[in-house]
Structures are given as structure tokens and as C-alpha cells.
Design a protein around this motif. Sequence first.
Motif, PDB file in Angstrom:
ATOM      1  N   SER A  89       0.833  -1.194   0.000  1.00  6.82           N
ATOM      2  CA  SER A  89       0.000   0.000   0.000  1.00  6.82           C
ATOM      3  C   SER A  89       0.871   1.248   0.000  1.00  6.82           C
ATOM      4  O   SER A  89       1.844   1.345   0.754  1.00  6.82           O
ATOM      5  CB  SER A  89      -0.915   0.005   1.229  1.00  6.82           C
ATOM      6  OG  SER A  89      -1.568   1.254   1.351  1.00  6.82           O
TER       7      SER A  89
ATOM      8  N   ALA B 158       0.117   3.905   1.219  1.00  2.86           N
ATOM      9  CA  ALA B 158      -0.092   4.604   2.483  1.00  2.86           C
ATOM     10  C   ALA B 158       0.857   4.129   3.569  1.00  2.86           C
ATOM     11  O   ALA B 158       0.951   4.759   4.625  1.00  2.86           O
ATOM     12  CB  ALA B 158      -1.538   4.429   2.941  1.00  2.86           C
TER      13      ALA B 158
ATOM     14  N   LYS C 238       0.012  16.987  -8.547  1.00  2.00           N
ATOM     15  CA  LYS C 238       0.741  16.033  -7.711  1.00  2.00           C
ATOM     16  C   LYS C 238       1.573  16.800  -6.683  1.00  2.00           C
ATOM     17  O   LYS C 238       2.268  17.751  -7.036  1.00  2.00           O
ATOM     18  CB  LYS C 238       1.634  15.138  -8.564  1.00  2.00           C
ATOM     19  CG  LYS C 238       0.849  14.265  -9.548  1.00  2.00           C
ATOM     20  CD  LYS C 238       1.767  13.363 -10.344  1.00  2.00           C
ATOM     21  CE  LYS C 238       0.992  12.502 -11.331  1.00  2.00           C
ATOM     22  NZ  LYS C 238       0.089  11.582 -10.654  1.00  2.00           N
TER      23      LYS C 238
ATOM     24  N   GLU D 125     -12.587  12.348   2.471  1.00  2.00           N
ATOM     25  CA  GLU D 125     -12.237  11.053   1.910  1.00  2.00           C
ATOM     26  C   GLU D 125     -12.359  11.084   0.392  1.00  2.00           C
ATOM     27  O   GLU D 125     -13.335  11.587  -0.161  1.00  2.00           O
ATOM     28  CB  GLU D 125     -13.149   9.969   2.485  1.00  2.00           C
ATOM     29  CG  GLU D 125     -12.792   8.567   2.040  1.00  2.00           C
ATOM     30  CD  GLU D 125     -13.685   7.519   2.670  1.00  2.00           C
ATOM     31  OE1 GLU D 125     -13.570   6.341   2.299  1.00  2.00           O
ATOM     32  OE2 GLU D 125     -14.501   7.887   3.556  1.00  2.00           O
ATOM     33  N   GLY D 126     -11.353  10.567  -0.291  1.00  4.35           N
ATOM     34  CA  GLY D 126     -11.360  10.505  -1.746  1.00  4.35           C
ATOM     35  C   GLY D 126     -10.861  11.767  -2.428  1.00  4.35           C
ATOM     36  O   GLY D 126     -10.798  11.819  -3.655  1.00  4.35           O
TER      37      GLY D 126
ATOM     38  N   ALA E  22      -7.910  12.864  -2.523  1.00  4.11           N
ATOM     39  CA  ALA E  22      -6.579  12.640  -3.088  1.00  4.11           C
ATOM     40  C   ALA E  22      -6.261  11.153  -3.054  1.00  4.11           C
ATOM     41  O   ALA E  22      -6.832  10.397  -2.256  1.00  4.11           O
ATOM     42  CB  ALA E  22      -5.524  13.426  -2.325  1.00  4.11           C
ATOM     43  N   THR E  23      -5.353  10.747  -3.912  1.00  2.00           N
ATOM     44  CA  THR E  23      -4.843   9.380  -3.916  1.00  2.00           C
ATOM     45  C   THR E  23      -3.334   9.438  -3.696  1.00  2.00           C
ATOM     46  O   THR E  23      -2.701  10.482  -3.908  1.00  2.00           O
ATOM     47  CB  THR E  23      -5.154   8.659  -5.229  1.00  2.00           C
ATOM     48  OG1 THR E  23      -4.599   9.428  -6.325  1.00  2.00           O
ATOM     49  CG2 THR E  23      -6.654   8.520  -5.436  1.00  2.00           C
ATOM     50  N   PHE E  24      -2.752   8.302  -3.288  1.00  2.00           N
ATOM     51  CA  PHE E  24      -1.336   8.276  -2.944  1.00  2.00           C
ATOM     52  C   PHE E  24      -0.575   7.271  -3.795  1.00  2.00           C
ATOM     53  O   PHE E  24      -1.113   6.238  -4.197  1.00  2.00           O
ATOM     54  CB  PHE E  24      -1.153   7.930  -1.464  1.00  2.00           C
ATOM     55  CG  PHE E  24      -1.801   8.913  -0.533  1.00  2.00           C
ATOM     56  CD1 PHE E  24      -1.225  10.146  -0.278  1.00  2.00           C
ATOM     57  CD2 PHE E  24      -3.010   8.609   0.079  1.00  2.00           C
ATOM     58  CE1 PHE E  24      -1.829  11.059   0.574  1.00  2.00           C
ATOM     59  CE2 PHE E  24      -3.627   9.508   0.937  1.00  2.00           C
ATOM     60  CZ  PHE E  24      -3.034  10.744   1.180  1.00  2.00           C
ATOM     61  N   SER E  25       0.681   7.589  -4.038  1.00  2.00           N
ATOM     62  CA  SER E  25       1.597   6.680  -4.720  1.00  2.00           C
ATOM     63  C   SER E  25       2.980   6.880  -4.112  1.00  2.00           C
ATOM     64  O   SER E  25       3.194   7.807  -3.330  1.00  2.00           O
ATOM     65  CB  SER E  25       1.619   6.955  -6.232  1.00  2.00           C
ATOM     66  OG  SER E  25       2.032   8.300  -6.491  1.00  2.00           O
TER      67      SER E  25
ATOM     68  N   ALA F 127       0.964  12.726  -3.307  1.00  2.00           N
ATOM     69  CA  ALA F 127      -0.496  12.859  -3.233  1.00  2.00           C
ATOM     70  C   ALA F 127      -0.982  13.517  -4.519  1.00  2.00           C
ATOM     71  O   ALA F 127      -0.451  14.545  -4.933  1.00  2.00           O
ATOM     72  CB  ALA F 127      -0.895  13.708  -2.035  1.00  2.00           C
ATOM     73  N   THR F 128      -1.971  12.923  -5.149  1.00  2.00           N
ATOM     74  CA  THR F 128      -2.559  13.483  -6.359  1.00  2.00           C
ATOM     75  C   THR F 128      -3.972  13.949  -6.043  1.00  2.00           C
ATOM     76  O   THR F 128      -4.825  13.148  -5.632  1.00  2.00           O
ATOM     77  CB  THR F 128      -2.605  12.437  -7.490  1.00  2.00           C
ATOM     78  OG1 THR F 128      -1.277  11.980  -7.769  1.00  2.00           O
ATOM     79  CG2 THR F 128      -3.206  13.050  -8.757  1.00  2.00           C
TER      80      THR F 128
ATOM     81  N   SER G 122      -7.633  14.722  -6.483  1.00  2.00           N
ATOM     82  CA  SER G 122      -8.623  14.093  -7.355  1.00  2.00           C
ATOM     83  C   SER G 122      -9.236  15.101  -8.317  1.00  2.00           C
ATOM     84  O   SER G 122      -9.428  16.274  -7.968  1.00  2.00           O
ATOM     85  CB  SER G 122      -9.717  13.431  -6.517  1.00  2.00           C
ATOM     86  OG  SER G 122      -9.173  12.441  -5.666  1.00  2.00           O
TER      87      SER G 122
END
Length: 247
Positions: free
Chosen positions: A28, A30, A61, A91-92, A94-97, A106-107, A109
Motif C-alpha cells: 500500500s 499509504a 501532484k 475522503e477521496g 486525493a490518492t497516494f503513490s 499525493a494526487t 482528485s
Amino acid sequence: MAAGAVLVAACQSETEPARTTDPVEPVSAAEATLSGEACPDIGDRAYFFWMQPRSAEPGDKIALFPYWTDMPGAYNDLPPGCLDELGVYPEGAATFSREEDGLAIATVSEDVEAGTRVRLDGTYRGHGLSGQVEVFRAADNPLVGTWRQDGENCPANSAIQELVFTGGGDFSVTWTPFEVYKDYWGTYTYDAETRAIHLDVESGNQIPEDIVPDGTVVLSDDALSFETLSFGTPRQAEGVCMGSFPK
């Protein structure tokens, strides 16, 4: 040949049990990629991503560099791969990589509405840290960012070195930047259709008496300038600078 191939496969299935491979659970984004001695124990300190809210558009990003401090203006970096338990509110939003070195990204959304304040969270060795992000759209507010005034034809020491407009509607003016110092600050409103701007000065360390808070924005491919509006004359100068702010 085809029949032989099938026969061999059948013989193998009778003498050897079928081999199965357990699926590998994906790591993950996270979760931390480093632990133990790679993550120094700093103790009870203040941990953060950044001090002031950042401005970002949907799809942007943002690199999550963790810092700690024990005094104003001090930024001490920490290993990015030690950043753990990433989260976002709402919640939702941003997404993480993760990059190969463990740096978390963090991107924002694409469906986050302008004006939304997003909070990015994480932990470092169990210590919580966060950073605020104010979402905007440049098409509606092209002022957002940090600008520096061209003082070529202005009185000495009158050019603004940092003019900041945030996506959350705040602004600040600084003639001589030093660490977190600002001369004055407040909120602003901008109308994209009429290009009208209004400054509402709230406080500061130096607030000129000749500020003109209302005017019109003139934005070209090369520079930002203002009609009527004036940020005032700083005490170290003999006059106001009306120069533009090159991109």
C-alpha cells in the motif's frame, strides 16, 4: 507432437501435485517503505508537511516531504520513506503513490471542487503530521501563486519581492523576505468576468498608509499588473512602485 505434449503433461500431473503460487499482496502506498534505524527517533517535536496552506488544482501532484521543528522558522527534514499511515480528508479528495526512493506523492482528485480545503495526513514513528491544501482552478483565478515586482523604473527599495495570492482567498505583501516574515496580509476577492480585485488588509508588521485596495487586474502572457490598485509605499522607500509582476 501435440499428442505427445499432452501425454507428458498428463504423466506429470499423476506423479507431481499441482503447484500453486500464492498471490503477492501489493504494498500500500499509504504504508512506510523504511523502518528501524533508517527512521531516526526525534522524540516529542512538532511534525508537519508545510506550515501555511498550499494551493493546488485538481490533478496536481504534491510531494509529501516530512519535517520537524522545535523553533519558529526551522525546517528539519526527515526520511520520506518513513512516512506512514497516509490519509486524506475529505475522503477521496486525493490518492497516494510512492516513488522508488519511498517518497510519497499525493494526487488531488479531478472531481474536487474549487474552494475545497483538503487535509493530507500521515505519521512518523507514531507522531502525527499534516498539511492543508486549498483547491482552486487557474481558469477562474489566475492570480494564485507567488509574484515578484519589476522595480527597474521604481524608487529604490520600493519593489515588492513577494506578492502571494492563495487559492483560499488570502494574500500577503513582503518587500524584504526573511524566513516567515511578511509586511502585511489579509484576504482578497477577484471577479474573473470584470477582472475587479479588492484587498481587505487584516494585519501586518508594516502597513503603508497609502494603500489603494481596489482596482482592476491586467494579466498578459508576460506579466501581471494592476490598474488603480496600489500596495502602498514601504517606509524604506521614497515612493510607491507601480511596476508589473513578470511571470
